[in-house]
Design a protein around this motif. Structure first.
Motif, PDB file in Angstrom:
ATOM      1  N   ILE A   8       9.076 116.318  89.180  1.00  0.00           N
ATOM      2  CA  ILE A   8       8.676 116.339  90.591  1.00  0.00           C
ATOM      3  C   ILE A   8       8.720 117.762  91.137  1.00  0.00           C
ATOM      4  O   ILE A   8       7.812 118.198  91.859  1.00  0.00           O
ATOM      5  N   ASP A   9       9.767 118.511  90.782  1.00  0.00           N
ATOM      6  CA  ASP A   9       9.885 119.886  91.277  1.00  0.00           C
ATOM      7  C   ASP A   9       8.791 120.784  90.711  1.00  0.00           C
ATOM      8  O   ASP A   9       8.323 121.703  91.392  1.00  0.00           O
ATOM      9  N   ILE A  10       8.393 120.551  89.473  1.00  0.00           N
ATOM     10  CA  ILE A  10       7.294 121.345  88.903  1.00  0.00           C
ATOM     11  C   ILE A  10       6.029 121.153  89.738  1.00  0.00           C
ATOM     12  O   ILE A  10       5.321 122.115  90.064  1.00  0.00           O
ATOM     13  N   ILE A  11       5.763 119.905  90.112  1.00  0.00           N
ATOM     14  CA  ILE A  11       4.572 119.624  90.925  1.00  0.00           C
ATOM     15  C   ILE A  11       4.712 120.238  92.316  1.00  0.00           C
ATOM     16  O   ILE A  11       3.773 120.850  92.843  1.00  0.00           O
ATOM     17  N   LEU A  12       5.898 120.092  92.920  1.00  0.00           N
ATOM     18  CA  LEU A  12       6.105 120.604  94.278  1.00  0.00           C
ATOM     19  C   LEU A  12       6.020 122.123  94.330  1.00  0.00           C
ATOM     20  O   LEU A  12       5.459 122.694  95.272  1.00  0.00           O
ATOM     21  N   ILE A  13       6.564 122.786  93.330  1.00  0.00           N
ATOM     22  CA  ILE A  13       6.518 124.253  93.315  1.00  0.00           C
ATOM     23  C   ILE A  13       5.117 124.737  92.952  1.00  0.00           C
ATOM     24  O   ILE A  13       4.614 125.708  93.526  1.00  0.00           O
ATOM     25  N   ALA A  14       4.465 124.061  92.007  1.00  0.00           N
ATOM     26  CA  ALA A  14       3.118 124.471  91.606  1.00  0.00           C
ATOM     27  C   ALA A  14       2.137 124.361  92.766  1.00  0.00           C
ATOM     28  O   ALA A  14       1.236 125.196  92.917  1.00  0.00           O
ATOM     29  N   THR A  15       2.296 123.342  93.594  1.00  0.00           N
ATOM     30  CA  THR A  15       1.414 123.171  94.754  1.00  0.00           C
ATOM     31  C   THR A  15       1.927 123.926  95.975  1.00  0.00           C
ATOM     32  O   THR A  15       1.342 123.808  97.057  1.00  0.00           O
ATOM     33  N   GLN A  16       3.018 124.660  95.814  1.00  0.00           N
ATOM     34  CA  GLN A  16       3.622 125.463  96.880  1.00  0.00           C
ATOM     35  C   GLN A  16       4.055 124.602  98.065  1.00  0.00           C
ATOM     36  O   GLN A  16       4.111 125.063  99.201  1.00  0.00           O
ATOM     37  N   THR A  17       4.353 123.323  97.773  1.00  0.00           N
ATOM     38  CA  THR A  17       4.885 122.446  98.815  1.00  0.00           C
ATOM     39  C   THR A  17       6.335 122.792  99.112  1.00  0.00           C
ATOM     40  O   THR A  17       6.770 122.755 100.264  1.00  0.00           O
ATOM     41  N   VAL A  18       7.079 123.131  98.074  1.00  0.00           N
ATOM     42  CA  VAL A  18       8.464 123.591  98.221  1.00  0.00           C
ATOM     43  C   VAL A  18       8.481 125.101  98.076  1.00  0.00           C
ATOM     44  O   VAL A  18       7.983 125.642  97.083  1.00  0.00           O
ATOM     45  N   GLY A  19       9.024 125.766  99.070  1.00  0.00           N
ATOM     46  CA  GLY A  19       9.135 127.219  99.044  1.00  0.00           C
ATOM     47  C   GLY A  19      10.582 127.648  99.158  1.00  0.00           C
ATOM     48  O   GLY A  19      11.501 126.824  99.067  1.00  0.00           O
ATOM     49  N   PRO A  20      10.825 128.924  99.356  1.00  0.00           N
ATOM     50  CA  PRO A  20      12.199 129.412  99.514  1.00  0.00           C
ATOM     51  C   PRO A  20      12.915 128.729 100.671  1.00  0.00           C
ATOM     52  O   PRO A  20      12.300 128.355 101.677  1.00  0.00           O
ATOM     53  N   ALA A  21      14.219 128.571 100.517  1.00  0.00           N
ATOM     54  CA  ALA A  21      15.012 127.854 101.519  1.00  0.00           C
ATOM     55  C   ALA A  21      15.091 128.601 102.844  1.00  0.00           C
ATOM     56  O   ALA A  21      15.338 127.983 103.881  1.00  0.00           O
ATOM     57  N   ASP A  22      14.893 129.911 102.835  1.00  0.00           N
ATOM     58  CA  ASP A  22      15.004 130.672 104.078  1.00  0.00           C
ATOM     59  C   ASP A  22      13.731 130.620 104.919  1.00  0.00           C
ATOM     60  O   ASP A  22      13.649 131.262 105.965  1.00  0.00           O
ATOM     61  N   GLY A  23      12.738 129.865 104.475  1.00  0.00           N
ATOM     62  CA  GLY A  23      11.512 129.714 105.252  1.00  0.00           C
ATOM     63  C   GLY A  23      10.460 130.769 104.994  1.00  0.00           C
ATOM     64  O   GLY A  23       9.382 130.718 105.597  1.00  0.00           O
ATOM     65  N   SER A  24      10.751 131.719 104.120  1.00  0.00           N
ATOM     66  CA  SER A  24       9.761 132.750 103.806  1.00  0.00           C
ATOM     67  C   SER A  24       8.734 132.208 102.816  1.00  0.00           C
ATOM     68  O   SER A  24       8.856 131.084 102.319  1.00  0.00           O
ATOM     69  N   HIS A  25       7.730 133.025 102.535  1.00  0.00           N
ATOM     70  CA  HIS A  25       6.680 132.632 101.604  1.00  0.00           C
ATOM     71  C   HIS A  25       6.953 133.228 100.223  1.00  0.00           C
ATOM     72  O   HIS A  25       7.741 134.162 100.070  1.00  0.00           O
ATOM     73  N   TYR A  26       6.278 132.676  99.232  1.00  0.00           N
ATOM     74  CA  TYR A  26       6.366 133.239  97.889  1.00  0.00           C
ATOM     75  C   TYR A  26       5.678 134.603  97.842  1.00  0.00           C
ATOM     76  O   TYR A  26       4.748 134.877  98.597  1.00  0.00           O
ATOM     77  N   VAL A  27       6.148 135.432  96.927  1.00  0.00           N
ATOM     78  CA  VAL A  27       5.446 136.682  96.634  1.00  0.00           C
ATOM     79  C   VAL A  27       4.330 136.352  95.654  1.00  0.00           C
ATOM     80  O   VAL A  27       4.563 136.077  94.484  1.00  0.00           O
ATOM     81  N   ILE A  28       3.109 136.322  96.175  1.00  0.00           N
ATOM     82  CA  ILE A  28       1.915 136.056  95.372  1.00  0.00           C
ATOM     83  C   ILE A  28       0.949 137.205  95.611  1.00  0.00           C
ATOM     84  O   ILE A  28       0.915 137.780  96.702  1.00  0.00           O
ATOM     85  N   SER A  29       0.169 137.539  94.608  1.00  0.00           N
ATOM     86  CA  SER A  29      -0.818 138.598  94.766  1.00  0.00           C
ATOM     87  C   SER A  29      -1.625 138.363  96.036  1.00  0.00           C
ATOM     88  O   SER A  29      -2.066 137.244  96.314  1.00  0.00           O
ATOM     89  N   TYR A  30      -1.801 139.421  96.827  1.00  0.00           N
ATOM     90  CA  TYR A  30      -2.469 139.294  98.126  1.00  0.00           C
ATOM     91  C   TYR A  30      -3.851 138.677  97.979  1.00  0.00           C
ATOM     92  O   TYR A  30      -4.299 137.926  98.841  1.00  0.00           O
ATOM     93  N   PHE A  31      -4.522 138.988  96.893  1.00  0.00           N
ATOM     94  CA  PHE A  31      -5.844 138.423  96.641  1.00  0.00           C
ATOM     95  C   PHE A  31      -5.765 137.319  95.591  1.00  0.00           C
ATOM     96  O   PHE A  31      -6.758 136.988  94.950  1.00  0.00           O
ATOM     97  N   GLY A  32      -4.562 136.753  95.415  1.00  0.00           N
ATOM     98  CA  GLY A  32      -4.363 135.703  94.430  1.00  0.00           C
ATOM     99  C   GLY A  32      -4.618 134.316  94.997  1.00  0.00           C
ATOM    100  O   GLY A  32      -5.166 134.144  96.090  1.00  0.00           O
TER     101      GLY A  32
END
Length: 207
Positions: free
Chosen positions: A153-177
């Protein structure tokens, strides 16, 4: 007496005409203060420019956060833009000005790292601990990832970016990614129905 009334009758329209002329002059002065043309160049507050009247190309991307430099927790960043030829910004007295753009505040949590941890070490809760969910991570560690079901379940949630960091910030992803923007609908939003959503009775019979 009649001459006096006639004189006042003629003064009435003139008074309204004068008042209207004063209003027009005041509005013209206010308009000139907002946008003044001097020698073919227009001086205006560039924060009110419409799309097509300016161009923002100075996107300075921070390699660590993959977001515009100066991105704040409120999700806003300032960049330098250029107005169209012939438009001078009153705030800088030239053709450049600062404009706020939306951004995604990040706090160092890598999307690729979180996904890899979830795939290979998710049964031990390392992915959740990395993202700051220590209690869930400990529970996964003690139950072997909820018997691997929680890991899946966590693999799916993280892959779809449904679950992010606990502090409410966003993932570091390539700006044009391949970042995902989640669009949610609640009581404050409204979805306009389209005509092709509802088929007529004749169309149903044809099917």
């Amino acid at each position: 007496m009649q001459d006096s009334l006639t004189h006042q009758h003629h003064r009435g329209p003139r008074r309204w005409y004068t008042l209207g002329l004063v209003v027009v002059v005041v509005l013209a002065v206010v308009g000139l203060a907002e946008c003044v043309s001097v020698g073919g160049e227009y001086y205006t507050n560039c924060s009110s420019l419409l799309p097509g009247q300016y161009l923002c190309t100075d996107y300075s991307i921070d390699p660590l956060t993959q977001q515009p430099r100066g991105c704040t927790k409120t999700g806003r960043a300032k960049i330098i833009c250029n107005s169209a030829p012939g438009i001078i910004c009153t705030e800088t007295n030239n053709g450049t000005f600062e404009r706020e753009i939306p951004c995604k505040y990040t706090n160092g949590y890598s999307y690729e790292t979180a996904l890899l941890l979830s795939v290979f070490l998710g049964m031990f809760g390392v992915d959740r601990i990395y993202l700051g969910y220590y209690a869930i991570g400990l529970a996964k560690f003690c139950t072997l990832g909820f018997l691997f079901l929680g890991q899946l379940i966590d693999i799916i949630l993280i892959a779809t970016q449904t679950v992010g960091p606990a502090d409410g910030s966003h993932y570091v992803i390539s700006y044009f990614g391949a970042g995902i923007e989640v669009i949610r609908m609640d009581n404050m939003t409204y979805r306009m129905p389209q005509e092709d959503w509802v088929m007529t009775g004749a169309q149903n019979k044809e099917l």
